[in-house]
Design a protein around this motif. Structure first.
Motif, PDB file in Angstrom:
ATOM      1  N   CYS A 131       0.829  -1.210   0.000  1.00  0.00           N
ATOM      2  CA  CYS A 131       0.000   0.000   0.000  1.00  0.00           C
ATOM      3  C   CYS A 131       0.862   1.258   0.000  1.00  0.00           C
ATOM      4  N   PHE A 132       1.888   1.251   0.849  1.00  0.00           N
ATOM      5  CA  PHE A 132       2.769   2.427   0.887  1.00  0.00           C
ATOM      6  C   PHE A 132       3.551   2.554  -0.422  1.00  0.00           C
ATOM      7  N   TRP A 133       3.971   1.450  -0.995  1.00  0.00           N
ATOM      8  CA  TRP A 133       4.680   1.503  -2.279  1.00  0.00           C
ATOM      9  C   TRP A 133       3.793   2.162  -3.335  1.00  0.00           C
ATOM     10  N   TRP A 134       2.494   1.860  -3.299  1.00  0.00           N
ATOM     11  CA  TRP A 134       1.556   2.470  -4.237  1.00  0.00           C
ATOM     12  C   TRP A 134       1.391   3.950  -3.936  1.00  0.00           C
ATOM     13  N   LEU A 135       1.269   4.304  -2.660  1.00  0.00           N
ATOM     14  CA  LEU A 135       1.121   5.713  -2.281  1.00  0.00           C
ATOM     15  C   LEU A 135       2.342   6.537  -2.669  1.00  0.00           C
ATOM     16  N   TYR A 136       3.524   5.888  -2.664  1.00  0.00           N
ATOM     17  CA  TYR A 136       4.758   6.601  -2.984  1.00  0.00           C
ATOM     18  C   TYR A 136       5.123   6.526  -4.464  1.00  0.00           C
ATOM     19  N   ASP A 137       4.279   5.891  -5.270  1.00  0.00           N
ATOM     20  CA  ASP A 137       4.604   5.737  -6.690  1.00  0.00           C
ATOM     21  C   ASP A 137       4.769   7.111  -7.353  1.00  0.00           C
ATOM     22  N   SER A 138       5.772   7.208  -8.214  1.00  0.00           N
ATOM     23  CA  SER A 138       6.080   8.515  -8.817  1.00  0.00           C
ATOM     24  C   SER A 138       5.015   8.978  -9.822  1.00  0.00           C
ATOM     25  N   THR A 139       4.189   8.052 -10.310  1.00  0.00           N
ATOM     26  CA  THR A 139       3.169   8.407 -11.303  1.00  0.00           C
ATOM     27  C   THR A 139       1.758   8.387 -10.735  1.00  0.00           C
ATOM     28  N   PHE A 140       1.473   7.395  -9.874  1.00  0.00           N
ATOM     29  CA  PHE A 140       0.097   7.210  -9.400  1.00  0.00           C
ATOM     30  C   PHE A 140      -0.062   7.512  -7.905  1.00  0.00           C
ATOM     31  N   SER A 141       0.876   8.232  -7.308  1.00  0.00           N
ATOM     32  CA  SER A 141       0.823   8.502  -5.873  1.00  0.00           C
ATOM     33  C   SER A 141      -0.452   9.264  -5.468  1.00  0.00           C
ATOM     34  N   GLY A 142      -1.200   8.691  -4.532  1.00  0.00           N
ATOM     35  CA  GLY A 142      -2.385   9.371  -4.019  1.00  0.00           C
ATOM     36  C   GLY A 142      -2.028  10.596  -3.200  1.00  0.00           C
ATOM     37  N   ILE A 143      -0.890  10.549  -2.513  1.00  0.00           N
ATOM     38  CA  ILE A 143      -0.447  11.700  -1.707  1.00  0.00           C
ATOM     39  C   ILE A 143      -0.168  12.895  -2.617  1.00  0.00           C
ATOM     40  N   SER A 144       0.590  12.652  -3.679  1.00  0.00           N
ATOM     41  CA  SER A 144       0.901  13.742  -4.620  1.00  0.00           C
ATOM     42  C   SER A 144      -0.367  14.283  -5.260  1.00  0.00           C
ATOM     43  N   TRP A 145      -1.301  13.361  -5.601  1.00  0.00           N
ATOM     44  CA  TRP A 145      -2.545  13.780  -6.249  1.00  0.00           C
ATOM     45  C   TRP A 145      -3.334  14.722  -5.350  1.00  0.00           C
ATOM     46  N   VAL A 146      -3.451  14.373  -4.044  1.00  0.00           N
ATOM     47  CA  VAL A 146      -4.194  15.213  -3.092  1.00  0.00           C
ATOM     48  C   VAL A 146      -3.513  16.572  -2.929  1.00  0.00           C
ATOM     49  N   LEU A 147      -2.186  16.559  -2.794  1.00  0.00           N
ATOM     50  CA  LEU A 147      -1.457  17.817  -2.611  1.00  0.00           C
ATOM     51  C   LEU A 147      -1.579  18.712  -3.843  1.00  0.00           C
ATOM     52  N   MET A 148      -1.587  18.099  -5.023  1.00  0.00           N
ATOM     53  CA  MET A 148      -1.753  18.893  -6.248  1.00  0.00           C
ATOM     54  C   MET A 148      -3.162  19.465  -6.330  1.00  0.00           C
ATOM     55  N   ARG A 149      -4.151  18.660  -5.915  1.00  0.00           N
ATOM     56  CA  ARG A 149      -5.537  19.151  -5.909  1.00  0.00           C
ATOM     57  C   ARG A 149      -5.719  20.311  -4.949  1.00  0.00           C
ATOM     58  N   LEU A 150      -4.980  20.261  -3.827  1.00  0.00           N
ATOM     59  CA  LEU A 150      -5.062  21.347  -2.842  1.00  0.00           C
ATOM     60  C   LEU A 150      -4.239  22.566  -3.253  1.00  0.00           C
ATOM     61  N   GLY A 151      -3.485  22.423  -4.336  1.00  0.00           N
ATOM     62  CA  GLY A 151      -2.676  23.541  -4.818  1.00  0.00           C
ATOM     63  C   GLY A 151      -1.381  23.736  -4.059  1.00  0.00           C
ATOM     64  N   LEU A 152      -0.972  22.724  -3.286  1.00  0.00           N
ATOM     65  CA  LEU A 152       0.250  22.862  -2.487  1.00  0.00           C
ATOM     66  C   LEU A 152       1.504  22.533  -3.284  1.00  0.00           C
ATOM     67  N   ILE A 153       1.379  21.696  -4.284  1.00  0.00           N
ATOM     68  CA  ILE A 153       2.524  21.360  -5.146  1.00  0.00           C
ATOM     69  C   ILE A 153       2.064  21.401  -6.596  1.00  0.00           C
ATOM     70  N   GLU A 154       3.045  21.508  -7.497  1.00  0.00           N
ATOM     71  CA  GLU A 154       2.709  21.572  -8.926  1.00  0.00           C
ATOM     72  C   GLU A 154       3.038  20.277  -9.652  1.00  0.00           C
ATOM     73  N   ASN A 155       4.037  19.544  -9.160  1.00  0.00           N
ATOM     74  CA  ASN A 155       4.452  18.308  -9.816  1.00  0.00           C
ATOM     75  C   ASN A 155       4.395  17.138  -8.840  1.00  0.00           C
ATOM     76  N   MET A 156       4.345  15.942  -9.383  1.00  0.00           N
ATOM     77  CA  MET A 156       4.343  14.749  -8.549  1.00  0.00           C
ATOM     78  C   MET A 156       5.648  14.658  -7.743  1.00  0.00           C
ATOM     79  N   ILE A 157       5.533  14.238  -6.485  1.00  0.00           N
ATOM     80  CA  ILE A 157       6.720  14.102  -5.640  1.00  0.00           C
ATOM     81  C   ILE A 157       7.424  12.787  -5.956  1.00  0.00           C
ATOM     82  N   ASN A 158       8.730  12.860  -6.106  1.00  0.00           N
ATOM     83  CA  ASN A 158       9.523  11.654  -6.366  1.00  0.00           C
ATOM     84  C   ASN A 158       9.903  11.021  -5.022  1.00  0.00           C
ATOM     85  N   PHE A 159       8.959  10.313  -4.426  1.00  0.00           N
ATOM     86  CA  PHE A 159       9.178   9.783  -3.076  1.00  0.00           C
ATOM     87  C   PHE A 159      10.329   8.784  -3.011  1.00  0.00           C
TER      88      PHE A 159
END
Length: 300
Positions: A131-159
């Motif tokens: 699950c964490f490997w999926w959350l940290y995925d450089s393309t499909f990360s749910g964490i990055s997606w939420v942060l981008m939706r909130l406007g906190l980041i512009e690009n996916m995080i390379n976890f």
């Protein structure tokens, strides 16, 4: 006459409580000797040999250990292991104490909340790691997606592609899994503290922080020491979580003793070197066991 003499000696021996007790526990001791002592001694021995896959090794003394001390990858592993252990155990202890204090109070659905807190502990390590490997995925990360939706980041995080991001990502996963152990363990200790102590402190006008510092913390310190020692042992010797999420990458930046030992021994075929890496963990683990033993005796 001879048989009767032997039978008499055997009968007298079986009447001895010490002999009878030894015979009762002998099967269990034999099983422990075979399944625990033998692998442990074999691991120690392999660390002093040049055993590789398909060839019986010979005794090489401290050669494996000397080569490791000259290996930059080994020193990076030492750094990673201590960073991973110290930061993760510290965060688990702080968050676990806070959560235990909250759960010790009376509120609605307290039982349900306590059951939910246990979820990270009962989920299989392999499943939570995936699950964490999926959350940290450089393309499909749910964490990055939420942060981008909130406007906190512009690009996916390379976890997992950046060394420091990968280290802290692993620590976060370990903290998530380990908090329930601290929380439930300390909650059991909190419930043994007499409410009269807090009532007396209330009469003296003590603040919540003063009650925690003067009453709660001193009384749970022995239990906290034991829980911390056990958590340190498990975190220091962690393998599954790290191997599944990063396999020690990127470029060996997240290797700990367990993963580097596995890579050298199983993937590389150098059993002697892999065993030597694992043996470096022994002094730290022995200290943790001694601390646990000391405070467990005090609890008794």
């Amino acid at each position: 006459m001879i048989h009767s003499g032997i039978r008499g000696k055997l009968s007298r021996a079986l009447e001895n409580p010490n002999v009878l007790g030894f015979l009762f526990v002998a099967p269990a001791e034999l099983i422990l000797l075979i399944f625990l002592a033998y692998p442990f001694i074999l691991g120690l021995w392999l660390g002093f040999t040049d055993t590789v896959v398909g060839r019986e090794g010979s005794f090489v003394g401290l050669e494996n250990y000397q080569e490791l001390l000259d290996d930059p990858a080994f020193w990076l592993t030492v750094f990673n292991t201590f960073l991973y252990t110290v930061v993760a155990v510290l965060l688990k202890a702080i968050l676990g104490i806070g959560l235990a204090v909250v759960l010790n109070r009376d509120f609605k659905a307290k039982g349900l909340v306590r059951a939910i807190v246990l979820l990270p502990w009962i989920v299989p390590t392999a499943l939570s790691a995936i699950c964490f490997w999926w959350l940290y995925d450089s393309t499909f990360s749910g964490i990055s997606w939420v942060l981008m939706r909130l406007g906190l980041i512009e690009n996916m995080i390379n976890f997992l592609g950046d060394p420091w991001n990968a280290r802290f990502s692993l620590i976060a996963a370990n903290v998530w899994r380990g908090i329930p152990f601290f929380t439930i363990g300390l909650l059991a200790g909190l419930q043994t503290i007499s409410p009269e102590l807090y009532e007396a402190a209330d009469l003296d006008g003590a603040s919540s922080w003063a009650k925690f510092r003067k009453i709660t913390l001193p009384l749970i310190t022995p239990l906290l020491a034991v829980v911390t020692a056990f958590s340190t042992i498990w975190t220091f010797a962690d393998f599954q979580l790290i191997w599944i999420i990063t396999k020690g990458g990127p470029a060996g930046a997240t290797h700990v003793f367990g993963t580097l030992s596995f890579q050298r021994a199983m993937a590389g075929g150098h059993f002697g070197e892999g065993a030597a890496i694992s043996n470096f963990m022994l002094p730290i683990l022995v200290v943790c066991v001694l601390i646990s033993f000391k405070y467990l005796r005090r609890e008794d």
